[in-house]
Design an enzyme around this catalytic site. Structure first.
Site, PDB file in Angstrom:
ATOM      1  CD  GLU A 150      16.403  -1.912  36.849  1.00 21.53           C
ATOM      2  OE1 GLU A 150      17.035  -3.062  36.899  1.00 21.53           O
ATOM      3  OE2 GLU A 150      15.459  -1.529  37.030  1.00 21.53           O
ATOM      4  CE  LYS A 171      14.900  -6.254  36.546  1.00 18.07           C
ATOM      5  NZ  LYS A 171      15.143  -5.093  36.972  1.00 18.07           N
ATOM      6  CG  ASP A 203      29.014 -18.259  36.393  1.00 20.61           C
ATOM      7  OD1 ASP A 203      28.045 -17.432  35.549  1.00 20.61           O
ATOM      8  OD2 ASP A 203      29.022 -19.201  35.741  1.00 20.61           O
ATOM      9  CG  HIS A 235      12.788   3.085  38.425  1.00 19.25           C
ATOM     10  ND1 HIS A 235      13.966   2.553  38.712  1.00 19.25           N
ATOM     11  CD2 HIS A 235      12.464   2.857  37.267  1.00 19.25           C
ATOM     12  CE1 HIS A 235      14.462   2.063  37.506  1.00 19.25           C
ATOM     13  NE2 HIS A 235      13.540   2.515  36.367  1.00 19.25           N
TER      14      HIS A 235
HETATM   15  P1  HMG Z   1      13.486   8.182  49.198  1.00 20.48           P
HETATM   16  O1  HMG Z   1      12.734   7.707  50.373  1.00 20.48           O
HETATM   17  O2  HMG Z   1      13.161   9.093  48.474  1.00 20.48           O
HETATM   18  O3  HMG Z   1      14.992   8.411  49.798  1.00 20.48           O
HETATM   19  O4  HMG Z   1      13.763   6.625  48.384  1.00 20.48           O
HETATM   20  P2  HMG Z   1      15.380   9.374  50.663  1.00 20.48           P
HETATM   21  O5  HMG Z   1      15.975  10.581  49.641  1.00 20.48           O
HETATM   22  O6  HMG Z   1      14.766   9.774  51.774  1.00 20.48           O
HETATM   23  O7  HMG Z   1      16.996   8.406  51.195  1.00 20.48           O
HETATM   24  C1  HMG Z   1      16.840   7.539  52.082  1.00 20.48           C
HETATM   25  C2  HMG Z   1      17.883   6.614  51.886  1.00 20.48           C
HETATM   26  O8  HMG Z   1      17.849   6.090  50.655  1.00 20.48           O
HETATM   27  C3  HMG Z   1      19.331   7.389  51.789  1.00 20.48           C
HETATM   28  O9  HMG Z   1      20.059   7.361  53.034  1.00 20.48           O
HETATM   29  C4  HMG Z   1      20.217   6.111  50.747  1.00 20.48           C
HETATM   30  O10 HMG Z   1      20.383   5.360  51.895  1.00 20.48           O
HETATM   31  C5  HMG Z   1      18.979   6.203  49.766  1.00 20.48           C
HETATM   32  P3  HMG Z   1      21.250   8.652  53.144  1.00 20.48           P
HETATM   33  O11 HMG Z   1      22.293   8.215  52.104  1.00 20.48           O
HETATM   34  O12 HMG Z   1      20.747   9.960  52.891  1.00 20.48           O
HETATM   35  O13 HMG Z   1      21.777   8.292  54.612  1.00 20.48           O
HETATM   36  N1  HMG Z   1      19.090   6.687  48.842  1.00 20.48           N
HETATM   37  C6  HMG Z   1      19.984   7.101  47.863  1.00 20.48           C
HETATM   38  N2  HMG Z   1      21.436   6.156  47.773  1.00 20.48           N
HETATM   39  C7  HMG Z   1      22.183   6.553  46.827  1.00 20.48           C
HETATM   40  N3  HMG Z   1      21.778   7.589  46.052  1.00 20.48           N
HETATM   41  C8  HMG Z   1      20.696   8.220  45.797  1.00 20.48           C
HETATM   42  C9  HMG Z   1      19.670   7.803  47.036  1.00 20.48           C
HETATM   43  N4  HMG Z   1      18.518   8.257  47.166  1.00 20.48           N
HETATM   44  C10 HMG Z   1      18.113   7.679  48.357  1.00 20.48           C
HETATM   45  N5  HMG Z   1      20.466   9.044  44.901  1.00 20.48           N
HETATM   46  C11 HMG Z   1      14.322   5.228  46.709  1.00 20.48           C
HETATM   47  C12 HMG Z   1      14.419   6.751  47.148  1.00 20.48           C
HETATM   48  C13 HMG Z   1      14.993   5.153  45.364  1.00 20.48           C
HETATM   49  C14 HMG Z   1      15.605   4.470  47.578  1.00 20.48           C
HETATM   50  C15 HMG Z   1      13.040   4.447  47.253  1.00 20.48           C
HETATM   51  O14 HMG Z   1      12.240   4.831  46.395  1.00 20.48           O
HETATM   52  C16 HMG Z   1      13.197   2.779  46.692  1.00 20.48           C
HETATM   53  O15 HMG Z   1      13.628   2.102  47.293  1.00 20.48           O
HETATM   54  N6  HMG Z   1      12.652   2.676  45.660  1.00 20.48           N
HETATM   55  C17 HMG Z   1      12.662   1.320  45.041  1.00 20.48           C
HETATM   56  C18 HMG Z   1      13.425   1.290  43.866  1.00 20.48           C
HETATM   57  C19 HMG Z   1      13.562  -0.133  43.269  1.00 20.48           C
HETATM   58  O16 HMG Z   1      13.059  -1.095  43.711  1.00 20.48           O
HETATM   59  N7  HMG Z   1      14.447   0.035  42.003  1.00 20.48           N
HETATM   60  C20 HMG Z   1      14.612  -1.110  41.322  1.00 20.48           C
HETATM   61  C21 HMG Z   1      14.565  -1.090  40.029  1.00 20.48           C
HETATM   62  S1  HMG Z   1      12.589  -1.338  39.524  1.00 20.48           S
HETATM   63  C22 HMG Z   1      12.754  -3.139  39.296  1.00 20.48           C
HETATM   64  O17 HMG Z   1      13.304  -3.463  38.580  1.00 20.48           O
HETATM   65  C23 HMG Z   1      12.081  -4.061  40.117  1.00 20.48           C
HETATM   66  C24 HMG Z   1      10.743  -4.135  40.352  1.00 20.48           C
HETATM   67  O18 HMG Z   1       9.970  -4.285  39.326  1.00 20.48           O
HETATM   68  C25 HMG Z   1      10.661  -5.459  41.467  1.00 20.48           C
HETATM   69  C26 HMG Z   1       9.264  -5.753  41.886  1.00 20.48           C
HETATM   70  O19 HMG Z   1       8.417  -5.479  41.171  1.00 20.48           O
HETATM   71  O20 HMG Z   1       9.099  -6.314  42.914  1.00 20.48           O
HETATM   72  C27 HMG Z   1      10.313  -2.831  41.343  1.00 20.48           C
END
Ligand code: HMG
Length: 453
Positions: free
Chosen positions: A85, A281, A297, A394
């Site tokens: 994901e 989740k 597992d 996301h």
């Molecule tokens: P951002 O602020 O746009 O990130 O966040 P940034 O570009 O400022 O970068 C900051 C740091 O984020 C980076 O540091 C990385 O550590 C990381 P750096 O490497 O530059 O020193 N980062 C990345 N790492 C790898 N590849 C990338 C990347 N971009 C940033 N391309 C971010 C962007 C996605 C991190 C933020 O918006 C976030 O944390 N979002 C949450 C996403 C999430 O939870 N996804 C899970 C799927 S959704 C789900 O299934 C669960 C849910 O339903 C659970 C719930 O409801 O509780 C949400």
């Protein structure tokens, strides 16, 4: 042509694949070639993978990623994660980076007990069974000594044995419940072997009890099996810092407002089961990814975690949050029965590397690493939910998947990534962008002008 078959398991791997493609695909030769293209070139390594399961025809690839900058108990880790994901690894990494400068994560293992049960039927006087149970316990342990010897030498083995009388719920139903310490192994095979030995001892024991009536000399063992519910194999992980050090967040949300909204989001997941399921989740996004990467597992871990989430009779958030005396504290208690020896941990070539990446931790250290990744994931998801909303981050990560789905070429992908830096990604907005880009009418980056240069 028949779509069922007898003796499928006896066919060679190639034979299985041939039968499958000829019966279930429109383009058998191409599908056969494609599925075979995922076989490993090294035949020995492929045989090891095939040995993990049955009726294998190919390999199913998942991304193997890394979340760096995890400071746990003052030690810095790069954490291996296997997950399909988008935005999960980015979210974990970003939470790790956030907490790295605020004291890092703390974690401690609370207890490491595993559980197994022998379920049996016995129609007799329960008092009689209880009277002889201490003798039965001695016999069961003596009979299983050959199985437990090595584990005992490693510092583990059987911790305690209880007789549980369930006859008030189900006529004649009893259970022998056993707690185990399995050291650095998850212990499933060890526990099941001990339990099967206990079942034999139980039958033998009742058969020779002179003061038992004839019908009391027989036991029907229903099954002997470990329980994946291990509430006493528990780890706690947490972060804390003064609210003022949380910093400011997007959409003009200051630290105090963020902390309050964040805690309320956790509270909602304690109140409402629909929210709790999604919330948990999100925790398992992180947990499962490390569990998979380290060859453990994930079905057992998930089953256990969700049962634990309902241990007071109501399904709730696994994580907790409070603000006390100006300190923001966010923590997670999670039962985690994992191993760093045995199972696939050393057999799977990448699981072996994952453990090496983590400095070859013992099982307790791995419990802390896995739970912390779950907490980090939960923190990042909630931070997004209470500030920007989840879609912004996301969908930014999901953009490449959408572009691939729409058959975009590299030039189109580059242009789209540039275009969507400050825009909301959705399936429709990407389709619109591509249509415009392809026809040369896209606002920011025009294909025609690129092609001209
Ligand atoms: P951002 O602020 O746009 O990130 O966040 P940034 O570009 O400022 O970068 C900051 C740091 O984020 C980076 O540091 C990385 O550590 C990381 P750096 O490497 O530059 O020193 N980062 C990345 N790492 C790898 N590849 C990338 C990347 N971009 C940033 N391309 C971010 C962007 C996605 C991190 C933020 O918006 C976030 O944390 N979002 C949450 C996403 C999430 O939870 N996804 C899970 C799927 S959704 C789900 O299934 C669960 C849910 O339903 C659970 C719930 O409801 O509780 C949400």
């Amino acid at each position: 042509m028949s779509k069922s078959i007898s003796g499928f398991s006896k066919l060679s791997k190639r034979g299985k694949l041939r039968w499958l493609v000829e019966n279930f695909f429109k383009d058998p030769e191409n599908v056969m070639r494609e599925l075979m293209s995922y076989w490993l070139l090294n035949e020995e390594e492929q045989k090891i993978l095939d040995g993990f399961s049955e009726n294998t025809i190919s390999n199913f690839y998942l991304p193997f990623g890394v979340a760096p900058n995890f400071v746990i108990n003052d030690k810095t880790y790069a954490i291996p994660m296997v997950i399909e994901e988008s935005s999960v690894v980015a979210a974990a990494s970003s939470a790790a980076k956030f907490w790295m400068t605020r004291g890092g994560f703390k974690a401690k293992v609370i207890s490491t007990k595993k559980v197994g049960q022998v379920h049996f039927m016995w129609s007799g006087d329960a008092n009689k069974l209880e009277e002889v149970f201490s003798d039965l316990k001695i016999k069961m342990q003596e009979d299983a000594a050959g199985i437990t010897k090595n584990m005992v030498e490693r510092g583990g083995g059987i911790l305690d044995i209880q007789l549980i009388n369930y006859t008030g719920v189900e006529k004649d139903y009893y259970q022998i419940k056993v707690n185990f310490e399995t050291c650095d192994s998850m212990g499933a095979n060890f526990i099941n072997s001990v339990l099967e030995s206990f079942a034999v001892s139980l039958r033998e024991f009742v058969a020779v009890q002179d003061h038992f009536a004839d019908e009391e000399k027989e036991v029907t063992v229903i099954m002997s099996i470990l329980s994946n519910y291990t509430p006493e194999c528990l780890v706690r992980t947490w972060v804390e810092c003064p609210v003022s050090e949380l910093g400011d967040f997007t959409n003009d949300i200051d630290a105090e407002a963020f902390a309050k909204k964040f805690c309320m989001a956790v509270r909602i997941a304690h109140i409402d089961q629909y929210r709790a399921t999604t919330h948990n989740k999100g925790i398992f996004n992180g947990v499962d990814a490390v569990v998979l990467a380290t060859g453990n597992d994930f079905r057992a871990i998930e089953a256990c975690g969700h049962t634990y989430a309902a241990h007071d009779g109501h399904y709730r958030s696994l994580s907790h949050c409070k603000i006390e005396n100006g300190i923001f504290k966010f923590w997670l208690d999670l039962p985690l029965a994992v191993g760093t020896v045995g199972g696939l941990t050393k057999l799977h070539p990448i699981a072996k590397r994952s453990l090496e990446m983590l400095g070859n931790p013992n099982a307790e250290e791995l419990m802390m690493i896995i739970a912390t990744t779950g907490l980090a994931q939960n923190f990042a998801a909630l931070r997004s939910l209470v500030t920007t909303g989840i879609q912004q981050g996301h969908m930014k990560m999901h953009l490449v998947n959408i572009l691939n789905h729409m058959g975009a070429n590299q030039e189109e992908k580059d242009a789209a990534c540039k275009h969507f830096i400050d825009k909301v990604v959705s399936f429709n907005s990407v389709r619109l962008f591509l249509d415009e880009y392809r026809s040369g009418t896209s606002g920011n980056v025009k294909k025609k002008s690129i092609l001209k240069n």
